[in-house]
Design an enzyme around this catalytic site. Structure first.
Site, PDB file in Angstrom:
ATOM      1  N   GLY A 120      -5.074  -4.891  -0.644  1.00  0.00           N
ATOM      2  CA  GLY A 120      -5.943  -5.960  -1.127  1.00  0.00           C
ATOM      3  C   GLY A 120      -7.261  -6.054  -0.397  1.00  0.00           C
ATOM      4  O   GLY A 120      -7.460  -5.483   0.670  1.00  0.00           O
TER       5      GLY A 120
ATOM      6  N   CYS B 109     -11.630   1.451  -5.318  1.00  0.00           N
ATOM      7  CA  CYS B 109     -12.182   2.593  -4.579  1.00  0.00           C
ATOM      8  C   CYS B 109     -11.528   3.876  -5.091  1.00  0.00           C
ATOM      9  O   CYS B 109     -10.301   3.930  -5.260  1.00  0.00           O
ATOM     10  CB  CYS B 109     -11.929   2.425  -3.084  1.00  0.00           C
TER      11      CYS B 109
ATOM     12  N   GLU C  96       3.327  -4.793   1.598  1.00  0.00           N
ATOM     13  CA  GLU C  96       3.661  -4.072   2.824  1.00  0.00           C
ATOM     14  C   GLU C  96       2.960  -4.689   4.026  1.00  0.00           C
ATOM     15  O   GLU C  96       1.819  -5.131   3.934  1.00  0.00           O
ATOM     16  CB  GLU C  96       3.236  -2.609   2.703  1.00  0.00           C
TER      17      GLU C  96
ATOM     18  N   CYS D 103      -0.242   2.104   3.479  1.00  0.00           N
ATOM     19  CA  CYS D 103       0.149   0.971   2.647  1.00  0.00           C
ATOM     20  C   CYS D 103       0.136   1.343   1.168  1.00  0.00           C
ATOM     21  O   CYS D 103      -0.739   2.047   0.717  1.00  0.00           O
ATOM     22  CB  CYS D 103      -0.829  -0.171   2.833  1.00  0.00           C
TER      23      CYS D 103
HETATM   24  S1  SF4 Z   1      -7.352  -1.734  -1.113  1.00  0.00           S
HETATM   25 FE1  SF4 Z   1      -9.249  -1.304   0.050  1.00  0.00          FE
HETATM   26  S2  SF4 Z   1      -9.657   0.900  -0.285  1.00  0.00           S
HETATM   27 FE2  SF4 Z   1      -8.180   0.212  -1.861  1.00  0.00          FE
HETATM   28  S3  SF4 Z   1      -9.434  -0.366  -3.653  1.00  0.00           S
HETATM   29 FE3  SF4 Z   1      -9.075  -2.223  -2.451  1.00  0.00          FE
HETATM   30  S4  SF4 Z   1     -10.874  -2.361  -1.087  1.00  0.00           S
HETATM   31 FE4  SF4 Z   1     -10.793  -0.254  -1.859  1.00  0.00          FE
END
Ligand code: SF4
Length: 359
Positions: free
Chosen positions: A151, A110, A89, A323
């Site tokens: 990412g 996370c 996205e 996203c």
């Molecule tokens: S995309 Fe960002 S918020 Fe989600 S797990 Fe990865 S680092 Fe963490």
């Protein structure tokens, strides 16, 4: 696909470095490759001129639009297909910004982020990152690019730095309008000062407590908030630009008086801006969004204590969060409710939108 693959391909078509720069510049800026016919034939070798139509198609095929989802705030979420069928996205932000994805999935895990729950699928190549910008520019002007989509850019450092270098030079985007967003990684603190393009840096802090941070960001590098701020401050001074600290506000978890004291302890006197973004609640995860009034009160208190704090709203919130949702829906078209994002992408996305700023 990487930019260096494109360079090699152009070389096999007879391009010298200047020819290559021209093709890549026009591509990154979404300008036609065959503009000014007479100049073209006198500048480029015949083999390359003959290959340009097919090459333009190839470049356009690196990332193609699957669907567009406009938000009420002037943003628009784009679901893009890469050549192997994976999807990512991008988000067109108000005021000529763009949020790009740097990985399909994410390995940081996370606990408040749905993208993180699925793990890493694959890296997004540097050409695929620039292709997101080229595609966006074919729809509207892009003067700012934030690396805050799906990412963790630090986990795909070579590709992200290669894309930043191109965008910050022939891509015609100001260095401080390129925003590298990370949970904080020693490799980033080493690499960014060495680049000829020094982007702005956003660091996802989320809490002032080391133990809580380990719980919230379980596979982030084991840096304490103090170590992150220390490294951030060094880069801020070296690049003469403030760090944007990102704080996804989770009700009852990181919105207490102790965190306010912790933020003041960490950031007072630092060359920094604190971006505070109320979390977007999703059914699948147990975290709650504090009310806007609660969040505004926290931001006001921080302001009174000398912390430059901006309370942000996610761009395109009316498009089901952030996203990752569009991608989840595309993967599972029967999904009734679409899965949201990495929470700090909402953060980041909003960083460019500046919907609500307390001053
Ligand atoms: S995309 Fe960002 S918020 Fe989600 S797990 Fe990865 S680092 Fe963490």
């Amino acid at each position: 696909m990487r930019i260096q693959d494109l360079r090699q391909r152009l070389q096999t078509l007879g391009a010298n470095p200047r020819h290559t720069q021209r093709v890549l510049r026009l591509w990154a800026q979404a300008l036609p490759q065959d503009g000014g016919r007479r100049e073209l034939t006198s500048f480029l070798p015949a083999t390359l001129v003959a290959a340009l139509p097919a090459l333009s198609e190839e470049l356009a095929g690196i990332a193609t639009l699957v669907s567009e989802h406009p938000g009420e705030d002037g943003s628009a979420r784009l679901l893009l297909a890469l050549a192997d069928g994976q999807t990512v996205e991008s988000v067109l932000l108000p005021r000529d910004g763009l949020c790009v994805s740097t990985q399909v999935g994410c390995a940081v895990g996370c606990v408040f982020c749905m993208t993180g729950q699925g793990g890493l699928v694959r890296q997004v190549g540097s050409a695929e990152i620039v292709a997101q910008v080229a595609l966006a520019r074919s729809r509207r002007p892009v003067k700012k690019v934030v690396f805050m989509g799906m990412g963790e850019p630090a986990h795909n450092l070579d590709n992200v730095l290669e894309a930043i270098d191109l965008l910050g030079t022939i891509g015609n985007i100001g260095h401080k309008n390129l925003v590298f967003s990370t949970v904080g990684d020693p490799r980033v603190f080493e690499a960014l000062p060495r680049g000829r393009v020094k982007p702005a840096l956003a660091l996802s802090l989320h809490t002032s407590k080391a133990a809580l941070r380990e719980q919230l960001l379980p596979r982030a590098p084991r840096l304490t908030p103090e170590e992150i701020v220390e490294a951030g401050e060094r880069y801020a001074r070296a690049s003469a630009y403030p760090i944007q600290y990102q704080w996804t506000l989770l009700q009852g978890i990181n919105d207490g008086d102790d965190e306010i004291e912790g933020i003041v302890r960490l950031l007072h006197g630092k060359y920094a801006i604190l971006n505070m973004i109320p979390y977007n609640t999703v059914d699948e995860l147990p975290y709650q969004r504090p009310s806007w009034e609660q969040a505004a009160a926290i931001a006001r208190r921080l302001h009174q204590r000398g912390i430059l704090t901006k309370l942000r709203q996610s761009a395109g919130q009316d498009v089901e969060g952030g996203c990752g949702q569009l991608r989840a829906r595309a993967d599972n078209p029967r999904a009734r409710r679409v899965v949201p994002i990495r929470a700090d992408a909402a953060t980041s996305i909003s960083a460019a939108s500046a919907d609500a700023t307390l001053s």
